[in-house]
Design a protein around this motif. Sequence first.
Motif, PDB file in Angstrom:
ATOM      1  N   TYR A 210      56.024  49.234 -23.201  1.00 60.97           N
ATOM      2  CA  TYR A 210      56.316  50.018 -24.851  1.00 60.97           C
ATOM      3  C   TYR A 210      57.223  48.754 -25.473  1.00 60.97           C
ATOM      4  O   TYR A 210      57.236  47.761 -25.046  1.00 60.97           O
ATOM      5  CB  TYR A 210      56.709  51.031 -25.045  1.00 60.97           C
ATOM      6  N   VAL A 211      56.857  48.444 -27.123  1.00 61.49           N
ATOM      7  CA  VAL A 211      57.434  47.798 -28.274  1.00 61.49           C
ATOM      8  C   VAL A 211      58.831  47.882 -28.064  1.00 61.49           C
ATOM      9  O   VAL A 211      58.980  49.331 -28.979  1.00 61.49           O
ATOM     10  CB  VAL A 211      56.760  47.144 -29.078  1.00 61.49           C
ATOM     11  N   PRO A 212      59.929  47.313 -28.053  1.00 60.63           N
ATOM     12  CA  PRO A 212      61.030  47.619 -28.510  1.00 60.63           C
ATOM     13  C   PRO A 212      61.051  47.832 -29.806  1.00 60.63           C
ATOM     14  O   PRO A 212      60.597  47.628 -30.627  1.00 60.63           O
ATOM     15  CB  PRO A 212      62.274  46.163 -27.803  1.00 60.63           C
ATOM     16  N   GLY A 213      61.623  48.821 -30.224  1.00 62.55           N
ATOM     17  CA  GLY A 213      62.028  49.343 -31.465  1.00 62.55           C
ATOM     18  C   GLY A 213      61.079  50.131 -31.823  1.00 62.55           C
ATOM     19  O   GLY A 213      61.097  50.672 -33.361  1.00 62.55           O
ATOM     20  N   THR A 214      60.314  50.707 -31.486  1.00 63.75           N
ATOM     21  CA  THR A 214      58.843  51.857 -31.570  1.00 63.75           C
ATOM     22  C   THR A 214      59.491  53.052 -30.652  1.00 63.75           C
ATOM     23  O   THR A 214      58.171  53.871 -30.762  1.00 63.75           O
ATOM     24  CB  THR A 214      57.657  50.692 -31.769  1.00 63.75           C
ATOM     25  N   SER A 253      54.815  41.306 -31.106  1.00 61.69           N
ATOM     26  CA  SER A 253      55.470  42.154 -30.154  1.00 61.69           C
ATOM     27  C   SER A 253      54.955  41.850 -28.757  1.00 61.69           C
ATOM     28  O   SER A 253      54.906  42.144 -27.612  1.00 61.69           O
ATOM     29  CB  SER A 253      56.635  43.154 -30.609  1.00 61.69           C
ATOM     30  N   ILE A 254      53.249  41.759 -29.265  1.00 63.80           N
ATOM     31  CA  ILE A 254      52.889  41.977 -28.194  1.00 63.80           C
ATOM     32  C   ILE A 254      51.354  41.341 -27.808  1.00 63.80           C
ATOM     33  O   ILE A 254      50.589  41.575 -26.803  1.00 63.80           O
ATOM     34  CB  ILE A 254      52.107  43.638 -28.413  1.00 63.80           C
ATOM     35  N   GLU A 255      51.388  40.283 -28.832  1.00 65.36           N
ATOM     36  CA  GLU A 255      50.844  38.711 -28.587  1.00 65.36           C
ATOM     37  C   GLU A 255      50.949  38.319 -27.476  1.00 65.36           C
ATOM     38  O   GLU A 255      49.669  37.821 -26.993  1.00 65.36           O
ATOM     39  CB  GLU A 255      51.221  37.725 -29.305  1.00 65.36           C
ATOM     40  N   ASP A 256      52.310  38.308 -26.685  1.00 62.34           N
ATOM     41  CA  ASP A 256      51.797  37.718 -25.221  1.00 62.34           C
ATOM     42  C   ASP A 256      51.835  38.834 -23.982  1.00 62.34           C
ATOM     43  O   ASP A 256      51.824  38.352 -22.814  1.00 62.34           O
ATOM     44  CB  ASP A 256      52.517  36.974 -25.076  1.00 62.34           C
ATOM     45  N   LEU A 257      50.720  40.075 -24.745  1.00 63.74           N
ATOM     46  CA  LEU A 257      50.307  41.095 -23.737  1.00 63.74           C
ATOM     47  C   LEU A 257      48.814  40.586 -23.350  1.00 63.74           C
ATOM     48  O   LEU A 257      48.962  40.810 -22.282  1.00 63.74           O
ATOM     49  CB  LEU A 257      50.803  42.582 -23.954  1.00 63.74           C
ATOM     50  N   GLY A 258      48.237  39.726 -24.645  1.00 63.56           N
ATOM     51  CA  GLY A 258      47.321  39.090 -24.367  1.00 63.56           C
ATOM     52  C   GLY A 258      46.167  40.813 -24.229  1.00 63.56           C
ATOM     53  O   GLY A 258      45.030  40.477 -23.886  1.00 63.56           O
ATOM     54  N   ILE A 259      46.433  41.406 -25.441  1.00 62.35           N
ATOM     55  CA  ILE A 259      45.634  42.522 -26.130  1.00 62.35           C
ATOM     56  C   ILE A 259      44.839  41.351 -26.615  1.00 62.35           C
ATOM     57  O   ILE A 259      45.214  41.358 -28.007  1.00 62.35           O
ATOM     58  CB  ILE A 259      46.802  43.547 -26.691  1.00 62.35           C
ATOM     59  N   ASN A 260      43.375  41.988 -27.227  1.00 55.05           N
ATOM     60  CA  ASN A 260      42.422  41.147 -27.580  1.00 55.05           C
ATOM     61  C   ASN A 260      41.526  43.196 -28.644  1.00 55.05           C
ATOM     62  O   ASN A 260      40.638  42.088 -29.106  1.00 55.05           O
ATOM     63  CB  ASN A 260      41.500  40.553 -27.331  1.00 55.05           C
ATOM     64  N   ALA A 261      42.787  43.991 -28.567  1.00 58.36           N
ATOM     65  CA  ALA A 261      41.490  45.410 -28.659  1.00 58.36           C
ATOM     66  C   ALA A 261      42.107  46.259 -28.687  1.00 58.36           C
ATOM     67  O   ALA A 261      42.984  46.502 -27.232  1.00 58.36           O
ATOM     68  CB  ALA A 261      40.131  45.624 -28.361  1.00 58.36           C
ATOM     69  N   ALA A 262      42.011  47.510 -29.183  1.00 53.77           N
ATOM     70  CA  ALA A 262      43.277  48.593 -28.903  1.00 53.77           C
ATOM     71  C   ALA A 262      42.381  49.991 -30.121  1.00 53.77           C
ATOM     72  O   ALA A 262      41.413  49.224 -30.602  1.00 53.77           O
ATOM     73  CB  ALA A 262      43.911  48.910 -29.766  1.00 53.77           C
ATOM     74  N   ALA A 263      42.325  51.339 -29.374  1.00 56.94           N
ATOM     75  CA  ALA A 263      42.128  52.646 -30.292  1.00 56.94           C
ATOM     76  C   ALA A 263      42.840  53.769 -30.158  1.00 56.94           C
ATOM     77  O   ALA A 263      44.163  53.461 -28.770  1.00 56.94           O
ATOM     78  CB  ALA A 263      40.575  53.139 -29.074  1.00 56.94           C
ATOM     79  N   TYR A 264      43.038  53.743 -31.645  1.00 55.67           N
ATOM     80  CA  TYR A 264      44.274  54.018 -32.016  1.00 55.67           C
ATOM     81  C   TYR A 264      44.189  56.088 -32.668  1.00 55.67           C
ATOM     82  O   TYR A 264      43.194  55.911 -32.964  1.00 55.67           O
ATOM     83  CB  TYR A 264      45.609  53.838 -33.003  1.00 55.67           C
TER      84      TYR A 264
END
Length: 724
Positions: A210-214, A253-264
Amino acid sequence: MVERVAGPLSLPDDWPAHADISLSLNRMGTFDWDLDSGRLHLDAPALDVFDLCPDEYDGRPGGLETRVPPTESIHLDELVSQALRDGSEGYGSYFRVRRRDGSLRWTHVQGVIRRDTAGRAHRVIGLVRDAAQELADSAARHELGTLRRVGAGVVESTTAALAHARTVQDVIDVLKQSHGLAHLGASSLVMGLVDAGRIHLVAEGPEGSYVPGTRITRTDEAYPMSEVVRTLLPRFIESAQEFADGYPMLWPSIEDLGINAAAYLPLIAQARPIGALGLLYRDRIGFSAEDRNLLVALGSSIAQSLQRAVLFEQEHDLAEGLQQAMLPRRIPAVPGAEIAVRYRSARLGRDIGGDWYDVIPLPGGRVGAVIGDVQGHDTHAAAVMGQLRIVLRAYAAEGHEPATVMARASVFLHELDTDRFATCTYAEADLTTGVIQLVRAGHVDPLLRDTDGSCRRLPLPGGMPLGLSAAFGGLDYPVETVELDPGQTLLLYTDGLVEQPGADLDDGMQLLATLVRDGPRDLQHLADRLCEVVDARGGEDDVAVLLLRRGGTRAPRSGGRLHQRVARDDAEGLATARHMIRAAVTAWGARERSDAIELAADELITNALVHTDGGATVVVRVLPRTERWEPGRPGEGLPGTGPPGAVPSEPEPLLERPGTGRRLRVEVEDGSSALPHRRDAGESGLSGRGLVLVDELADDWGVESRGSGKCVWCEFAVPDRPGH
């Protein structure tokens, strides 16, 4: 149509075309893989398929890692290894290649395996080609259909698993432990629940992602979960750039996780948002229409399960609170005993049940212990339990014998106009002597734990359950008498502690005996240990437990006990009673107060004979220094002693007398339930002075209800004997 030209044909100089030209124009390349050296040659068209320049490739399979995603690489390795092992002549497969711009493109590989005379594979020669246009043909459609079936299967399997989820934690466990999200390609997930305009994060996977602060965010903040909750529409993010542009607060906060797509996905139940689910991907670009429909269906299934879980937990908490409110608010302190009680509601049900316990202070320093279970698990069972607990407590406090208490409770339940019955065990204990009278009404047998930890079952003859015995005319409840030595513990419990579906009751009893034997010595810790086992096991039945341990040393015995029955109009019996009192006072060292004792006793006896029908029983005894008493002013709580219209208060728990000497007690029992009144004397001055006189002479006095009437008593402090 193209017309044919008559005459000799004029052909191009490079006709027919060379194979390299044909392959290149059709976006095909060749490869030659020497298995012994590990060298993999790719010609220029093949490098173009992988979107590689010649200087970017080192001539080995590992040089393609930047273009073949890990999931595709694993698939190809398994395919080639299987073909090499099973003697296949070749292999073929579709896979995806990540091009220089980050897009994924379908590619096809076809290889022929060359083997030596011994059948050992040493070389693979083949073609690799761009297969993006082939999705329309039957082979590509078949593979695409397989992927779609896998996705649909994920939704079905996840929905089936969620059907068994009863709590929010169960839903979280299904999502985190299921392989469904892995099949969908998600690398991590986050889920939050909406509460009072805020989104509370309740799950993330893997742990720490999880992202700190969320942990808690507002629904009006610029986060994707907040957005889908506000709009009730899913949000599909198809590139890293889109993520960065759309959510600048979250992306760093999530750029370093290598995320390039998401579905909310909004989690909607009954047209209102109850939460949001986020699926994050590392190797995915874009969502097709079918992908979106699939994820929306998954979100709908999760939302319905979450709503059921939230309602279940709310109803379960409410039911458990109601049940606890119907149990005794406090357990009175009982000198000479240690008591522990516990209640656990059913883990697999949301309705309240009818299990209960109670501890009842009784006249003469005795104590009653009750454990019971009303049939059923609903509000009606709880209502019956509450009424039955009160009347059983009242019958016991009136001084009825244990068998009578049980019989009257059965009649009450039968006349309550309910179809429920109840099982019950009632124990009446005199902790001074250790004598316990036990009555069982269809209930499980109690256990007795000895001072050395050994535990045994106390088989009681028992009678029919309450309600049934009155209906069938079987109100005979045999009484079993046992002696509880100092340090021994009596264990009363309901059947939920020993009964399990498909298991024998005797096995459950043996398991309980083992738990008690090996459990902690401390009574409170032992009760907690039993509850831990119940919580871990779960079940559909409530559990109530009552542990009673007698004090570790024997209580001092009284100086003696004398009693005499006096009938109405029996002058000789009255004279005998007076003589008995005078002799007891002299023998027990109370000569200094003999006049006051004899006068007060005479007044109590006379009142019983004059104002009641039938005779009276006179009891004289000496109470040891540890004898219990009811605190308060003499006569407090009796009719006629308080303000007009005052209601007698509930008796205080029995406490240890802090006095410095023994107490001589005179008790006069009669068959009338009418309580005595302290009144002003009449005009003649010959009546109405009895209790006033007793109040002046005695140190304490009071009245106790008995099953057959009442007992009026008075006490006098007497000096200790030498050596006491």
